[in-house]
Design an enzyme around this catalytic site. Sequence first.
Site, mmCIF file in Angstrom:
data_model
loop_
_atom_site.group_PDB
_atom_site.id
_atom_site.type_symbol
_atom_site.label_atom_id
_atom_site.label_comp_id
_atom_site.label_asym_id
_atom_site.label_seq_id
_atom_site.Cartn_x
_atom_site.Cartn_y
_atom_site.Cartn_z
ATOM 1 N N LYS A 9 -87.357 -121.640 90.061
ATOM 2 C CA LYS A 9 -88.667 -121.173 90.511
ATOM 3 C C LYS A 9 -88.980 -121.675 91.923
ATOM 4 O O LYS A 9 -88.288 -122.559 92.443
ATOM 5 C CB LYS A 9 -89.734 -121.632 89.518
ATOM 6 N N TYR A 49 -92.427 -110.300 84.291
ATOM 7 C CA TYR A 49 -93.221 -111.034 83.308
ATOM 8 C C TYR A 49 -94.173 -110.135 82.519
ATOM 9 O O TYR A 49 -95.131 -110.628 81.915
ATOM 10 C CB TYR A 49 -93.998 -112.160 83.993
ATOM 11 N N ASN A 112 -92.769 -125.448 86.952
ATOM 12 C CA ASN A 112 -91.898 -126.248 86.093
ATOM 13 C C ASN A 112 -90.405 -126.056 86.377
ATOM 14 O O ASN A 112 -89.576 -126.195 85.494
ATOM 15 C CB ASN A 112 -92.227 -126.004 84.620
ATOM 16 N N HIS A 115 -86.871 -121.162 84.841
ATOM 17 C CA HIS A 115 -87.114 -120.221 83.742
ATOM 18 C C HIS A 115 -85.824 -120.132 82.949
ATOM 19 O O HIS A 115 -84.733 -120.200 83.515
ATOM 20 C CB HIS A 115 -87.460 -118.833 84.310
ATOM 21 N N GLU A 126 -83.268 -109.521 81.066
ATOM 22 C CA GLU A 126 -83.573 -110.245 82.298
ATOM 23 C C GLU A 126 -82.392 -110.212 83.265
ATOM 24 O O GLU A 126 -82.581 -110.074 84.476
ATOM 25 C CB GLU A 126 -83.989 -111.677 81.964
#
Length: 137
Positions: A9, A49, A112, A115, A126
């Site tokens: 990320k 998403y 965080n 993913h 994905e």
Amino acid sequence: MERTFIMLKPDAVKNKHIGDILQRIEKEGFKILGMKFLKLSLEDAKQFYAVHAARPFYNDLCTYMASGPIVACALERDNAVAHWRDVIGATDPKEAKAGTIRALFAESKEANAVHGSDSVANALQEIAFFFKGYELN
């Protein structure tokens, strides 16, 4: 062999954790089938998403994911999805076990670091979002 999709990320890229995370990927026995460094548009983030569109965090998540470059990777190994999820730890780094990627590198529950696909079916979707079949080794 099973495939999974992972994404570093914007916070992990900004904080220069790409190398550390790639080393961990290899140490954990994953084969990197494909990797791209790119910046998602807000529209791409919303599409990726979309499964979370009804959730209260959706707009903030999409804005965050479009805020800087990411690294998208297709990985392979036995039990890839579950193993990667063990390696990254809990979504909230405060709850992540010591030594997991999120415990080591995450800034917050939103920022965080990584993913990881939550199922084999989602991993395949994905991967297809970011890679054409011929781009994978």
